[in-house]
Design an enzyme around this catalytic site. Sequence first.
Site, PDB file in Angstrom:
ATOM      1  N   ALA A  85    -102.777 -13.271  25.261  1.00  0.00           N
ATOM      2  CA  ALA A  85    -101.891 -14.207  24.575  1.00  0.00           C
ATOM      3  C   ALA A  85    -102.441 -14.671  23.235  1.00  0.00           C
ATOM      4  O   ALA A  85    -101.713 -15.267  22.446  1.00  0.00           O
ATOM      5  CB  ALA A  85    -101.622 -15.409  25.467  1.00  0.00           C
ATOM      6  N   ALA A 121    -112.038 -12.140  19.347  1.00  0.00           N
ATOM      7  CA  ALA A 121    -111.485 -11.099  20.214  1.00  0.00           C
ATOM      8  C   ALA A 121    -110.129 -11.506  20.772  1.00  0.00           C
ATOM      9  O   ALA A 121    -109.200 -10.703  20.827  1.00  0.00           O
ATOM     10  CB  ALA A 121    -112.452 -10.799  21.352  1.00  0.00           C
ATOM     11  N   HIS A 158    -104.221 -24.556  27.182  1.00  0.00           N
ATOM     12  CA  HIS A 158    -104.230 -23.639  28.309  1.00  0.00           C
ATOM     13  C   HIS A 158    -105.447 -23.841  29.211  1.00  0.00           C
ATOM     14  O   HIS A 158    -105.390 -23.564  30.410  1.00  0.00           O
ATOM     15  CB  HIS A 158    -104.132 -22.184  27.839  1.00  0.00           C
ATOM     16  N   GLU A 215    -117.111 -28.194  27.193  1.00  0.00           N
ATOM     17  CA  GLU A 215    -116.770 -26.802  27.508  1.00  0.00           C
ATOM     18  C   GLU A 215    -117.669 -26.215  28.595  1.00  0.00           C
ATOM     19  O   GLU A 215    -117.747 -24.997  28.770  1.00  0.00           O
ATOM     20  CB  GLU A 215    -116.861 -25.959  26.238  1.00  0.00           C
ATOM     21  N   ARG A 229    -116.205 -27.099  19.426  1.00  0.00           N
ATOM     22  CA  ARG A 229    -115.576 -27.549  20.671  1.00  0.00           C
ATOM     23  C   ARG A 229    -116.409 -28.548  21.463  1.00  0.00           C
ATOM     24  O   ARG A 229    -115.866 -29.454  22.093  1.00  0.00           O
ATOM     25  CB  ARG A 229    -115.269 -26.340  21.561  1.00  0.00           C
ATOM     26  N   HIS A 273    -118.687 -20.766  21.529  1.00  0.00           N
ATOM     27  CA  HIS A 273    -119.602 -21.378  22.485  1.00  0.00           C
ATOM     28  C   HIS A 273    -121.015 -20.890  22.195  1.00  0.00           C
ATOM     29  O   HIS A 273    -121.209 -19.771  21.694  1.00  0.00           O
ATOM     30  CB  HIS A 273    -119.245 -20.998  23.933  1.00  0.00           C
ATOM     31  N   CYS A 293    -119.817 -15.015  30.247  1.00  0.00           N
ATOM     32  CA  CYS A 293    -118.652 -15.898  30.388  1.00  0.00           C
ATOM     33  C   CYS A 293    -118.119 -15.884  31.809  1.00  0.00           C
ATOM     34  O   CYS A 293    -117.560 -16.877  32.286  1.00  0.00           O
ATOM     35  CB  CYS A 293    -117.528 -15.460  29.438  1.00  0.00           C
TER      36      CYS A 293
END
Length: 459
Positions: free
Chosen positions: A29, A37, A147, A184, A227, A263, A382
């Site tokens: 999305a 990416a 999201h 995060e 973030r 991050h 991740c």
Amino acid sequence: MSQSAPDGSEVNVLEVNFDGLVGPTHNYAGLALGNVASMTHGGLEANPREAALQGLGKMKALMEAGYAQGVLPPQQRPDLWALRQLGFTGSDAQVLARTAGEAPQLLRAVCSASSMWTANAATVTPSVDAPDGRVHFTAANLQSSFHRFLEPATTSRVLTAIFRDEARFAHHPVLPATPAFSDEGAANHTRLAGDHGEPGVHLFVYGRAASGAGAEEDVVSRRYPARQTLEASQAIARQHGLTESQRVFAQQHPEAIDAGVFHNDVISVGNGPVLLYHERAFLDEQATLDELRAKMATPLIPIRILEEAVSLEDAVASYLFNSQLLSNPDGSMTLVVPGECQERESVWRTIQDHLLAGHNPIAEVVVKDVKQSMRNGGGPACLRLRVVLSAAERASLSGRVLLTEALHGELTTWVERHYRDRLAPKDLADPQLAEESLVALDELTGILAIGAVYPFQRG
């Protein structure tokens, strides 16, 4: 990998990597601003089945290599309740159709499978570092993007369902979902120690200070948002009872953020006493290293990668630093890298000449294909939440979440039975996809034996 119990007996301590299962609505999305990416592949057709099987393949390979491996379930998607909160009414099919027509970006958001990246699920402090001798968890609020902001409530239920024993595990409230406390998770947290069972020092990396204190105004990211805030990291350290001698706060380099390092785990990775990092990882590199050295009981082993060897662009494209760095019984370490590292000549050369041939504990590099995740901006690191657990703590886990051959086989069969092999953005409005997802997740909670963790199961 051991520590001593009060009676003098040895307690086996392991780091368990809890990987997130990729959800049935995995799609591209392009929702994550600053994630190169994700933005690049937005709108392309995805393959949820392949994505889930790639993740399970990595888990199985690490389990077979002797590493402790756990599994965390995906979130309930699409999140139709979120759409109803935003004013969309009618049947589920009508809500999906209306959202697709009026606000397609919201439909993409409530269908995101981003919870696969469990490095963002929470921040964890092992019992050996906590004043009360329990493992501490704080689920991340992920307030910087809609999201992901939808995740914390279910994440908290999942973690509480698995780490249920209150005598061994402590769960803290999610931080206030405001810009000042933007959190995060473990993607911006690294624990460094001589051994997993030894007391460690916690490196918290932040992109900005909401109050303006602790970060210089003229050295902040301009292109993409930072973030993680200093205030969020400080609050988590307080929640977990970490003292001044156990924690280090370091600002992420703004140039790295603007290059797509959203991050810290995209530009550095630590394990045991080793810190593998790019020279542009930290705004004040020397001060960060000096403070870590002063507070660690074991000598720090820094592995610095120069920009002339690996540019920021290549670091982001390859996710070299978003690799898993794992401890072996003989004291050596294994680096698990995504296949994209082989595709960048400078990165692969650095791995061979600087890491494997260098004077450091990294003795092996393992390449894993997680391309479906990589296209959405998430590499091997991740996909996992690191939880250091003693033998007694592992034995007290609820549910069936530690990977075995049998569980891997059941999960593979489950994916092959329920997941589609292609999913385009237009398919997200299909009410049948929503129904398929609920059926799959209901069955999954039975396989994992974690109870009713999803909203649809709780009424």
